[in-house]
Scaffold this motif. Sequence first.
Motif, PDB file in Angstrom:
ATOM      1  N   HIS A 132      37.688  30.934  40.427  1.00 44.86           N
ATOM      2  CA  HIS A 132      38.327  31.994  41.204  1.00 44.86           C
ATOM      3  C   HIS A 132      39.082  31.411  42.394  1.00 44.86           C
ATOM      4  O   HIS A 132      40.228  31.808  42.682  1.00 44.86           O
ATOM      5  CB  HIS A 132      37.275  32.988  41.695  1.00 44.86           C
ATOM      6  CG  HIS A 132      37.767  33.921  42.753  1.00 44.86           C
ATOM      7  ND1 HIS A 132      38.625  34.959  42.494  1.00 44.86           N
ATOM      8  CD2 HIS A 132      37.536  33.943  44.096  1.00 44.86           C
ATOM      9  CE1 HIS A 132      38.906  35.586  43.626  1.00 44.86           C
ATOM     10  NE2 HIS A 132      38.260  34.991  44.603  1.00 44.86           N
ATOM     11  N   LYS A 133      38.469  30.472  43.100  1.00 43.95           N
ATOM     12  CA  LYS A 133      39.109  29.874  44.267  1.00 43.95           C
ATOM     13  C   LYS A 133      40.367  29.101  43.873  1.00 43.95           C
ATOM     14  O   LYS A 133      41.396  29.205  44.540  1.00 43.95           O
ATOM     15  CB  LYS A 133      38.136  28.953  44.994  1.00 43.95           C
ATOM     16  CG  LYS A 133      36.957  29.658  45.635  1.00 43.95           C
ATOM     17  CD  LYS A 133      37.386  30.563  46.761  1.00 43.95           C
ATOM     18  CE  LYS A 133      37.872  29.821  47.976  1.00 43.95           C
ATOM     19  NZ  LYS A 133      38.155  30.708  49.133  1.00 43.95           N
ATOM     20  N   ALA A 139      43.231  31.631  43.002  1.00 46.40           N
ATOM     21  CA  ALA A 139      43.774  32.331  44.170  1.00 46.40           C
ATOM     22  C   ALA A 139      44.571  31.374  45.065  1.00 46.40           C
ATOM     23  O   ALA A 139      45.686  31.704  45.496  1.00 46.40           O
ATOM     24  CB  ALA A 139      42.641  32.975  44.967  1.00 46.40           C
ATOM     25  N   CYS A 191      47.915  30.321  43.322  1.00 43.06           N
ATOM     26  CA  CYS A 191      48.935  31.374  43.403  1.00 43.06           C
ATOM     27  C   CYS A 191      49.541  31.420  44.800  1.00 43.06           C
ATOM     28  O   CYS A 191      50.767  31.511  44.958  1.00 43.06           O
ATOM     29  CB  CYS A 191      48.334  32.734  43.057  1.00 43.06           C
ATOM     30  SG  CYS A 191      48.002  32.990  41.309  1.00 43.06           S
ATOM     31  N   ASP A 192      48.684  31.370  45.801  1.00 41.64           N
ATOM     32  CA  ASP A 192      49.146  31.396  47.176  1.00 41.64           C
ATOM     33  C   ASP A 192      50.061  30.207  47.460  1.00 41.64           C
ATOM     34  O   ASP A 192      51.130  30.359  48.067  1.00 41.64           O
ATOM     35  CB  ASP A 192      47.935  31.383  48.112  1.00 41.64           C
ATOM     36  CG  ASP A 192      48.285  31.716  49.538  1.00 41.64           C
ATOM     37  OD1 ASP A 192      48.628  32.881  49.796  1.00 41.64           O
ATOM     38  OD2 ASP A 192      48.228  30.819  50.398  1.00 41.64           O
ATOM     39  N   GLU A 222      46.670  39.684  48.519  1.00 47.26           N
ATOM     40  CA  GLU A 222      45.249  39.468  48.260  1.00 47.26           C
ATOM     41  C   GLU A 222      44.842  40.202  46.993  1.00 47.26           C
ATOM     42  O   GLU A 222      45.468  41.188  46.592  1.00 47.26           O
ATOM     43  CB  GLU A 222      44.407  39.971  49.438  1.00 47.26           C
ATOM     44  CG  GLU A 222      44.669  39.230  50.742  1.00 47.26           C
ATOM     45  CD  GLU A 222      43.871  39.792  51.896  1.00 47.26           C
ATOM     46  OE1 GLU A 222      43.090  40.743  51.650  1.00 47.26           O
ATOM     47  OE2 GLU A 222      44.018  39.298  53.019  1.00 47.26           O
ATOM     48  N   LEU A 237      47.936  39.686  44.746  1.00 52.91           N
ATOM     49  CA  LEU A 237      48.351  38.286  44.724  1.00 52.91           C
ATOM     50  C   LEU A 237      48.840  37.896  43.343  1.00 52.91           C
ATOM     51  O   LEU A 237      49.902  37.281  43.199  1.00 52.91           O
ATOM     52  CB  LEU A 237      47.193  37.383  45.160  1.00 52.91           C
ATOM     53  CG  LEU A 237      47.453  35.872  45.109  1.00 52.91           C
ATOM     54  CD1 LEU A 237      48.659  35.486  45.948  1.00 52.91           C
ATOM     55  CD2 LEU A 237      46.206  35.119  45.580  1.00 52.91           C
TER      56      LEU A 237
END
Length: 232
Positions: free
Chosen positions: A156-157, A160, A163-164, A176, A180
């Motif tokens: 998950h980290k 995320a 993508c960021d 978020e 996101l």
Amino acid sequence: MRMEPVEAAERVIQHDYPDCLLAVLGGSASRGEYNEQSDLDIMVLERGGYDFCRRTIEAHGWIAEIFILSLSSYREYFDEGVIAANPSFQRMIAEGTVLRLLPEGEEVRAEAQSDLDYGPLPLSITDINDYRYVLTEYMLDLKSPRSDGEKWFTVHKIAAILCDFVLRVNREWTGEGKTLFRLFNRFDTILGERLEAALAAMYRQDDPSVLMAFTEEMLRPYGGKLLIGYEE
């Protein structure tokens, strides 16, 4: 019986915020993409008050989340969104369905759109190296997790942060949660499909190789993985 979202939101404004300068319905209800689990996201700009306030109520068959800004402090919260590259308030105000609009509110709405049009600040070399280092560390964690729970949290980290990172290095706004991924997919649908496939391989076949390769590919134009020699 549940009302149509715009009508329900208008009634909330008429009853609770009849003197507001601006009221906007955002989120999936505004886009016509709502379902039974969707709520109403309503942004309100008032003349008085100072601090940001958030209320959750039930009205006309909906759960409504109401975000309240004041004329004296909205710019402070706009600036926080710009610095974080996540202008959620500007996005809601500029892109949502207008429920009520007075001249002062119209100026704020134009300002929100101007922020979005300008785009986020570029990343510095230090910022890029921070992303490279964090993603490298999580990739190492994914190679030898101590438990399934750690593995899923690590995946998950990575997803995320990746993508960021991709959005930020391309001067795109971030978000978020599901927003996101929506922004990432809107930026490049092929990359969005590839990330989905990588996550599917991880969650369904317990195969991290696709996600690892995809992450390395995204980092390569900026120097690749970074561990030894990193300085903060």
